[in-house]
Write an enzyme that holds these catalytic residues in place. Structure first.
Site, PDB file in Angstrom:
ATOM      1  NE  ARG A  27      -2.098   0.903   3.733  1.00 25.10           N
ATOM      2  CZ  ARG A  27      -1.675   1.948   4.457  1.00 25.10           C
ATOM      3  NH1 ARG A  27      -1.902   3.173   4.023  1.00 25.10           N
ATOM      4  NH2 ARG A  27      -1.049   1.766   5.590  1.00 25.10           N
TER       5      ARG A  27
ATOM      6  CB  VAL B  67      -2.122  -7.223   4.695  1.00 21.56           C
ATOM      7  CG1 VAL B  67      -1.431  -6.818   3.397  1.00 21.56           C
ATOM      8  CG2 VAL B  67      -3.550  -7.688   4.428  1.00 21.56           C
TER       9      VAL B  67
ATOM     10  CG  ASN C 102      -2.261 -16.949  11.598  1.00 14.08           C
ATOM     11  OD1 ASN C 102      -2.378 -17.981  10.955  1.00 14.08           O
ATOM     12  ND2 ASN C 102      -1.262 -16.732  12.412  1.00 14.08           N
TER      13      ASN C 102
ATOM     14  CB  SER D  29       2.468 -23.196   9.974  1.00 15.06           C
ATOM     15  OG  SER D  29       3.177 -23.344  11.187  1.00 15.06           O
TER      16      SER D  29
ATOM     17  N   GLY E  90       6.599 -19.327  10.323  1.00 16.61           N
ATOM     18  CA  GLY E  90       7.185 -18.041  10.658  1.00 16.61           C
ATOM     19  C   GLY E  90       7.985 -17.455   9.518  1.00 16.61           C
TER      20      GLY E  90
ATOM     21  CE  LYS F 243      -0.499 -21.182  10.529  1.00 19.11           C
ATOM     22  NZ  LYS F 243      -0.622 -20.168  11.577  1.00 19.11           N
TER      23      LYS F 243
ATOM     24  CG  HIS G 152      -0.449 -25.600  13.073  1.00 23.08           C
ATOM     25  ND1 HIS G 152       0.088 -24.405  13.527  1.00 23.08           N
ATOM     26  CD2 HIS G 152       0.610 -26.359  12.708  1.00 23.08           C
ATOM     27  CE1 HIS G 152       1.406 -24.450  13.450  1.00 23.08           C
ATOM     28  NE2 HIS G 152       1.748 -25.627  12.963  1.00 23.08           N
ATOM     29  CG  ASN G 153      -1.554 -21.077  14.864  1.00 23.99           C
ATOM     30  OD1 ASN G 153      -1.004 -21.840  14.064  1.00 23.99           O
ATOM     31  ND2 ASN G 153      -1.500 -19.772  14.727  1.00 23.99           N
TER      32      ASN G 153
ATOM     33  CD  GLU H  97       2.639 -22.257  17.399  1.00 23.60           C
ATOM     34  OE1 GLU H  97       2.868 -21.077  17.769  1.00 23.60           O
ATOM     35  OE2 GLU H  97       2.449 -22.572  16.202  1.00 23.60           O
TER      36      GLU H  97
ATOM     37  NE  ARG I 117     -28.368 -29.782  31.795  1.00 26.11           N
ATOM     38  CZ  ARG I 117     -29.016 -30.163  30.715  1.00 26.11           C
ATOM     39  NH1 ARG I 117     -29.266 -31.470  30.508  1.00 26.11           N
ATOM     40  NH2 ARG I 117     -29.436 -29.284  29.836  1.00 26.11           N
TER      41      ARG I 117
END
Length: 478
Positions: free
Chosen positions: A35, A76, A104, A130, A132, A184, A187-188, A191, A447
């Site tokens: 941008r 972005v 993400n 993934s 980094g 993903k 996955h995180n 992690e 209940r």
């Protein structure tokens, strides 16, 4: 230089820049745009010799530099910035072109965006990436969703730049619309659990056994040569060996003990709650980070009574081995819960997700890459797939071998006041899963008593309610 680029990258921060370089290193001509023009100018000044790049100063110029079907990867910040770029690209593109969100993003945002973009005749792909900064440059694990048609164009490109394990690319077509970002996200979440388990391991060895960071680093390095071989165990040894240049103290001792979060772990837990899937190891990891980031409460509570955290250890080698086994067993539970959530998400959103393929592409490039993912790949490649990873014969045997030590470590940690929320919750989940009868029967009775929520019986079909405020007879409910 080619007249047109076969792939483009929007966003020239570190991740976007490294991904563009990776693409160029593998023979692609890459259009690049940011941008503000300064990052593009810096990129060209520093990296233009690494391959063929076509810089653009406007979105229109960027899109015009792409060959059809035009394919652009957005790198972005997730959220409003991603929506803005998608809108600009969609306005400049034509039917059949492909927009890829490589950030993400929350998978439900991806589902919404895909529907909106599909209505305009374009393809939208949510791709989890993934690894980094290093992975983006040298080979990440990539989890793309989107249409089958878009995969035909995008697949060969992503396969060329992904990590490779045994010659196999760490990328596969996960499924349609938000499937890639969903996987993903999980996955995180795994992690988070993995990192918390390693943190608890460190705490047991440091506070409990009185070992110094350098000694613990050697232990993790040794573990990394066996069944715990993984990226996170590897870098843990490196972090624990680091010495602060200014003070001469271990690096880990000069870092403020408040762990940050960027949202994907929280999304994993929130989504699991919606799906009704217990991901206790992941949720405790998220809550542990939240607790670490409550300095006022922690300082005020520092005077609360309790044991000092020191363990009476007579055989240090046996204790270290017990902690290793507890770590391995808890790690298996975390992955089992993560794959359960993927299965539930696939059923809920209509995705055909190959769990074995997911495990396979996580073997390289990504943060949770580990040697035992080969075993997970095998487990889900059988014709009769396990309803839980813990029921696969390999993992069942592994946990059985570890559980005596696992129980002892959790019990002793509780006795001396060392918090092990991920270890303990993983063990509780394991025991809950294997229990023939749970106290949920009593909860159903409660209940029904206060809210007439009904219950089922073990001895016959139907739904029932007891008239608790009346004569306490049982009635069958339609």
């Amino acid at each position: 230089m080619s007249e047109k680029a076969n792939i483009g990258v929007v966003g020239m921060a570190v991740m976007g820049s490294n991904l563009a370089r990776n693409l160029a290193h593998h023979g692609h001509t890459v259009a690049i745009y940011n941008r503000s023009p300064e990052p593009t100018d810096r990129f060209m000044a520093g990296h233009s010799s690494e391959g063929e790049f076509i810089p653009a100063k406007t979105i229109t110029e960027f899109v015009a530099s792409l060959e059809k079907p035009r394919t652009a990867i957005i790198m972005v910040k997730a959220g409003a910035a991603t929506d803005a770029v998608i809108s600009q690209l969609a306005d400049a593109m034509e039917p059949g072109d492909i927009i890829v969100d490589g950030g993400n993003s929350f998978f439900e945002d991806t589902i919404r965006r895909e529907k909106e973009i599909r209505a305009r005749g374009l393809h939208f792909v949510g791709a989890g990436i993934s690894g980094g900064e290093v992975g983006a440059l040298e080979g990440p694990s990539i989890m793309p969703g989107g249409t089958d048609e878009s995969w035909k164009t995008l697949g060969p490109i992503l396969e060329s730049i992904s990590a490779k394990v045994d010659g196999v690319p760490c990328v596969t077509h996960i499924g349609h619309d938000g499937a890639g970002h969903f996987v993903k996200m999980v996955h995180n979440g795994i992690e988070y659990a993995d990192m918390q388990l390693i943190g608890e391991t460190y705490d047991l060895l440091r506070r409990g056994a009185g070992l110094e960071p350098a000694e613990i680093a050697d232990i993790f390095a040794e573990w990394n040569t066996g069944e715990l071989d993984s990226y996170l165990v590897e870098i843990t040894a490196e972090v624990l060996r680091q010495v602060d240049e200014k003070t001469g103290k271990p690096f880990v001792d000069i870092v403020v003990d408040q762990a940050g979060m960027k949202g994907t772990g929280t999304w994993t837990v929130q989504t699991a709650l919606t799906l009704g899937v217990p991901v206790t190891g992941i949720s405790e990891a998220v809550f542990a980070r939240a607790l670490s980031s409550q300095p006022v409460q922690r300082q005020a509570a520092g005077s609360l009574p309790g044991p000092d955290g020191s363990l009476p250890i007579t055989d240090k080698a046996a204790f270290v081995e017990g902690v290793r086994k507890a770590l391995y067993a808890s790690k298996i539970v975390a992955y089992a819960q993560g794959f359960d959530e993927i299965s539930a998400g696939a059923a809920e959103y209509g995705w055909d997700i190959d769990l074995g393929a997911v495990a396979r592409i996580w073997r390289g490039g990504c943060i949770i890459r580990a040697v035992f993912l080969n075993r997970i790949t095998e487990a889900y490649s059988h014709e009769q797939k396990p309803v839980s990873l813990l029921l696969d014969s390999y993992f069942q045997n592994a946990v059985n071998d570890a559980q005596e030590a696992w129980r002892r470590i959790v019990a002793n940690a509780a006795l001396v006041g060392i918090p092990t929320p991920a270890f303990a919750s993983s063990l509780a989940y394991y025991d809950g899963l294997r229990s023939k009868r749970l106290p949920a029967a009593l909860i159903q009775g409660q209940r029904d008593f206060f809210g007439a929520h009904t219950y089922k019986r073990v001895d016959r079909e139907g739904t029932f309610h007891t008239l608790w405020s009346g004569d306490r007879t049982e009635v069958e409910v339609d």
